[in-house]
Scaffold this motif. Structure first.
Motif, PDB file in Angstrom:
ATOM      1  N   PHE A  70       0.836  -1.364   0.023  1.00 34.82           N
ATOM      2  CA  PHE A  70      -0.015  -0.009   0.001  1.00 34.82           C
ATOM      3  C   PHE A  70       0.895   1.193   0.218  1.00 34.82           C
ATOM      4  O   PHE A  70       0.568   2.327  -0.643  1.00 34.82           O
ATOM      5  N   SER A  71       1.968   1.028   0.529  1.00 31.58           N
ATOM      6  CA  SER A  71       2.762   2.389   0.780  1.00 31.58           C
ATOM      7  C   SER A  71       3.378   2.673  -0.656  1.00 31.58           C
ATOM      8  O   SER A  71       3.618   3.728  -1.107  1.00 31.58           O
ATOM      9  N   GLY A  72       3.718   1.456  -1.396  1.00 29.76           N
ATOM     10  CA  GLY A  72       4.421   1.792  -2.759  1.00 29.76           C
ATOM     11  C   GLY A  72       3.406   2.394  -3.513  1.00 29.76           C
ATOM     12  O   GLY A  72       3.588   3.112  -4.391  1.00 29.76           O
ATOM     13  N   ARG A  73       2.035   1.741  -3.405  1.00 32.48           N
ATOM     14  CA  ARG A  73       1.115   2.376  -4.224  1.00 32.48           C
ATOM     15  C   ARG A  73       0.818   3.905  -3.941  1.00 32.48           C
ATOM     16  O   ARG A  73       0.482   4.576  -4.907  1.00 32.48           O
ATOM     17  N   ILE A  74       1.010   4.188  -2.646  1.00 34.90           N
ATOM     18  CA  ILE A  74       0.932   5.701  -2.331  1.00 34.90           C
ATOM     19  C   ILE A  74       1.703   6.587  -2.915  1.00 34.90           C
ATOM     20  O   ILE A  74       1.630   7.448  -3.579  1.00 34.90           O
ATOM     21  N   VAL A  75       3.189   6.104  -3.079  1.00 37.71           N
ATOM     22  CA  VAL A  75       4.090   6.508  -3.796  1.00 37.71           C
ATOM     23  C   VAL A  75       3.901   6.788  -5.143  1.00 37.71           C
ATOM     24  O   VAL A  75       4.160   7.834  -5.580  1.00 37.71           O
ATOM     25  N   ASP A  76       3.453   5.872  -5.771  1.00 34.04           N
ATOM     26  CA  ASP A  76       2.945   5.818  -7.340  1.00 34.04           C
ATOM     27  C   ASP A  76       1.937   6.944  -7.364  1.00 34.04           C
ATOM     28  O   ASP A  76       2.155   7.758  -8.669  1.00 34.04           O
ATOM     29  N   GLY A  77       1.227   7.328  -6.401  1.00 34.98           N
ATOM     30  CA  GLY A  77       0.202   8.462  -6.681  1.00 34.98           C
ATOM     31  C   GLY A  77       0.665   9.918  -6.274  1.00 34.98           C
ATOM     32  O   GLY A  77       0.422  10.842  -7.064  1.00 34.98           O
ATOM     33  N   ILE A  78       1.594   9.961  -5.163  1.00 38.18           N
ATOM     34  CA  ILE A  78       2.016  11.436  -4.655  1.00 38.18           C
ATOM     35  C   ILE A  78       3.261  11.766  -5.269  1.00 38.18           C
ATOM     36  O   ILE A  78       3.535  12.839  -5.292  1.00 38.18           O
ATOM     37  N   GLY A  79       4.095  10.624  -5.836  1.00 38.26           N
ATOM     38  CA  GLY A  79       5.469  11.142  -6.293  1.00 38.26           C
ATOM     39  C   GLY A  79       6.318  11.074  -5.240  1.00 38.26           C
ATOM     40  O   GLY A  79       6.459  10.825  -4.130  1.00 38.26           O
ATOM     41  N   PRO A  80       7.832  10.859  -5.645  1.00 34.65           N
ATOM     42  CA  PRO A  80       8.996  10.678  -4.764  1.00 34.65           C
ATOM     43  C   PRO A  80       9.124  11.790  -3.978  1.00 34.65           C
ATOM     44  O   PRO A  80       9.638  11.711  -2.840  1.00 34.65           O
ATOM     45  N   ARG A  81       8.808  13.193  -4.206  1.00 38.39           N
ATOM     46  CA  ARG A  81       9.225  14.301  -3.483  1.00 38.39           C
ATOM     47  C   ARG A  81       8.456  14.261  -2.264  1.00 38.39           C
ATOM     48  O   ARG A  81       8.890  14.553  -1.293  1.00 38.39           O
ATOM     49  N   LYS A  82       6.941  14.224  -2.340  1.00 38.00           N
ATOM     50  CA  LYS A  82       6.111  14.200  -1.095  1.00 38.00           C
ATOM     51  C   LYS A  82       6.445  12.982  -0.384  1.00 38.00           C
ATOM     52  O   LYS A  82       6.438  13.066   1.026  1.00 38.00           O
ATOM     53  N   GLY A  83       6.865  11.775  -0.978  1.00 39.77           N
ATOM     54  CA  GLY A  83       7.206  10.623  -0.168  1.00 39.77           C
ATOM     55  C   GLY A  83       8.301  10.844   0.556  1.00 39.77           C
ATOM     56  O   GLY A  83       8.371  10.276   1.840  1.00 39.77           O
ATOM     57  N   LEU A  84       9.312  11.355   0.243  1.00 41.18           N
ATOM     58  CA  LEU A  84      10.563  11.232   0.718  1.00 41.18           C
ATOM     59  C   LEU A  84      10.378  12.452   2.078  1.00 41.18           C
ATOM     60  O   LEU A  84      11.060  12.129   3.208  1.00 41.18           O
ATOM     61  N   ILE A  85       9.859  13.432   1.667  1.00 43.07           N
ATOM     62  CA  ILE A  85       9.750  14.436   3.007  1.00 43.07           C
ATOM     63  C   ILE A  85       8.696  13.792   3.962  1.00 43.07           C
ATOM     64  O   ILE A  85       9.242  14.122   5.161  1.00 43.07           O
ATOM     65  N   GLY A  86       7.713  13.342   3.511  1.00 40.45           N
ATOM     66  CA  GLY A  86       6.761  12.759   4.474  1.00 40.45           C
ATOM     67  C   GLY A  86       7.225  11.479   5.148  1.00 40.45           C
ATOM     68  O   GLY A  86       7.279  11.534   6.529  1.00 40.45           O
ATOM     69  N   GLY A  87       8.154  10.730   4.682  1.00 40.44           N
ATOM     70  CA  GLY A  87       8.750   9.620   5.197  1.00 40.44           C
ATOM     71  C   GLY A  87       9.718   9.961   6.287  1.00 40.44           C
ATOM     72  O   GLY A  87      10.128   9.655   7.519  1.00 40.44           O
TER      73      GLY A  87
END
Length: 415
Positions: free
Chosen positions: A66-83
Motif C-alpha cells: 500500500f505504501s508503494g502504491r501511495i508513492v505511485d500516486g503522490i510522487g517521490p518528492r512528497k514521499g521522501l519529505i513525509g517519510g
C-alpha cells in the motif's frame, strides 16, 4: 517518460535524494547499535532485543504494498519529505518510552515511515535515470544509507555511554529534521512539462498489483530481497551484540565496527554498481548472484574464523569493512534490477512487493538467530545458518533466471 527527462539528474540531485536515507539509517541503525545499552537498561535478553527489528519490519510487511502504491500516486518528492518527517517525530517519541514493550509498539509505527522512503527513492531514480546508468545512480543514493548508518552507529552509542540512549535519540531526530528541510528546499524533480512531480494516469490498484504479482521475473528478483533482509537485517541488529558478547568489545568499539560496515556500504554500493554498468554490460543476473555468494562467504568467515580465532580488533574491523562492501551492494543492485524489469509506472507497487519479501526475513530472522545465540551461548550457529540460507537463495536465483538472462542485461531492459 522521454530520454531527455531520464538523463536530467545530476550528481547533486542524487546526493540530495540520498539525504532521506541518511536520516532514516542514522536513526534506525543508530538505535540498533545502542541495543547493548538498551538491553542492560531494561534487563532483556538478546532474543528479546531482536524483537525490535521484528516489530519494526512487521508493519513494513503489512503495509509495503500500500505504501508503494501511495508513492505511485503522490510522487517521490512528497514521499521522501513525509517519510523523513515521520522518522524524526517517532524518534522523539522513543525517548519518552518507560518500558521496552512501548519501544516495540513505536517500532511498528516507525516502520511505516521507512516503507514510504524506500519506494520514493526507487521511483525517483527510475523516472529520472537512463537504464544503463541506474546501477551506479542507485549506488550513489543508497550509499546515503551507509553514511547515515555510520553517523548513527558511531555517534549514538558514544553519546549513550556518556549520557543515555534517550539523549542519543534526540540527536538522531535532529538529523532527520534537518534532512527533511534539505529535501523540502532543494529536491524539485522536473518532468517534461516543467511540473515538479510526475503525473500519471489513475490506474486500478488491483490491476497493477496483479500485473506485478503475475510477473515471474519480478518474483525471482524478490527472492534476492530475502538475501538483502537476512544480511542487513541480522547484521545490523545482532552484530554489536555479537562483538560485545562473544568477542568482549565495549559498546563504543562495537559501534565503531558497525560504522565500518556502513562505510563499506558507502563505497561498495556505487562502486559495484559502476562495475556492473561499465564492465559487465549491466548484467544484473551475474551481479546479484556474485554479491549473494560473497555475502554467504562473509557469514561463514564470521562463524568459522572470527568467532573461534578471536582475532585482534583491527583484523575484525577490516573483515567488517569488506563485508559491508557486498552487504550494501545488494541493496542498490536489487532495486536497480527491479526497476529494469517493471519500468517507472509500476515501480512503487513493485517495490512494495519486494519489501514484503525483504522485511519478512527481517521480521523472522533476528529473533530466531537471537534465540539460537541465547541457547548455544554464542553466535556461531546463527551465522552458519544465515550463510547456508543466503547461499541457497543466491543459487536458486541464478538457476531460475537462466531463461530470463536476456532481460537482465543491457539491451533487454524495460526502461
Amino acid at each position: 517518460m522521454k530520454d531527455a527527462v531520464k538523463k536530467a539528474p545530476t550528481l547533486p540531485t542524487l546526493l540530495i535524494m540520498s539525504t532521506a536515507y541518511i536520516a532514516v539509517f542514522s536513526s534506525v541503525q543508530g538505535f540498533k547499535a545502542m541495543l547493548p545499552l538498551i538491553r542492560d537498561d531494561f534487563g532483556i535478553s538478546g532474543a528479546q532485543a531482536g524483537l525490535y527489528s521484528t516489530f519494526f519490519y512487521a508493519s513494513g510487511v503489512a503495509l509495503a504494498i500500500f505504501s508503494g502504491r501511495i508513492v505511485d500516486g503522490i510522487g517521490p518528492r512528497k514521499g521522501l519529505i513525509g517519510g523523513v518527517l515521520a522518522i524524526a517525530i517517532l524518534m522523539l517519541l522513543h525517548t519518552l518510552s518507560p518500558y521496552f514493550f512501548v519501544l516495540l509498539l513505536l517500532a511498528l509505527v516507525t516502520g511505516v515511515g521507512f516503507s514510504i522512503v524506500t519506494p520514493s527513492i526507487n521511483k525517483g531514480i527510475i523516472e529520472l535515470v537512463d537504464p544503463n546508468k541506474r546501477a551506479v545512480s542507485n549506488g550513489i543514493v543508497h550509499a546515503g544509507g551507509g553514511l547515515g548508518g555510520i553517523l548513527g552507529s558511531s555517534l549514538l552509542p558514544l553519546i549513550g555511554e556518556h549520557y543515555s540512549w534517550r539523549v542519543s535519540l534526540l540527536a538522531s531526530a535532529s538529523i532527520a529534521f534537518v534532512m527533511a528541510v534539505v529535501l523540502t528546499k532543494l529536491f524539485h524533480p522536473v518532468n517534461n512539462n516543467g511540473e515538479v512531480e510526475s503525473t500519471e494516469e489513475k490506474r486500478s490498484f488491483k490491476a497493477d498489483f496483479k500485473s506485478v504479482l503475475g510477473n515471474r521475473l519480478v518474483i525471482l528478483v524478490c527472492v534476492m530481497g530475502l538475501v538483502l533482509g537476512l544480511s542487513l537485517g541480522n547484521m545490523t541488529i545482532h552484530y554489536t551484540l555479537f562483538l560485545t558478547g562473544d568477542l568482549g568489545f565495549t559498546p563504543s568499539v562495537a559501534g565503531v565496527s558497525l560504522s565500518l560496515f556502513m562505510l563499506g556500504g558507502i563505497l561498495g554500493n556505487p562502486t559495484i554498481g559502476f562495475l556492473n554498468d561499465r564492465f559487465f554490460n549491466s548484467n544484473r543476473r551475474y551481479g546479484l548472484t556474485i554479491i549473494g555468494l560473497m555475502i554467504s562467504s562473509m557469514f561463514f568467515i564470521m562463524a568459522f574464523f572470527i568467532f573461534p580465532a578471536q582475532p585482534p580488533i583491527g583484523v575484525v574491523m577490516v573483515i567488517t569493512f569488506v563485508f559491508g562492501l557486498f552487504a550494501f551492494a545488494v541493496l542498490g543492485m536489487v532495486f536497480t534490477t527491479l526497476g529494469d524489469v517493471v519500468g517507472a509506472k509500476l515501480m512503487g507497487t513493485a517495490t512494495g512487493l519486494l519489501l514484503v519479501f525483504m522485511r519478512s526475513s527481517m521480521v523472522f530472522g533476528p529473533p530466531v538467530l537471537g534465540h539460537f545465540a541465547d541457547v548455544t551461548g554464542n553466535y556461531q550457529l546463527s551465522w552458519t545458518l544465515v550463510a547456508i540460507v543466503v547461499l541457497a537463495f543466491s543459487l536458486f536465483f541464478f538457476v531460475k533466471t537462466h531463461k530470463y538472462r536476456h532481460l537482465l542485461r543491457r539491451g533487454g531492459f524495460n526502461g
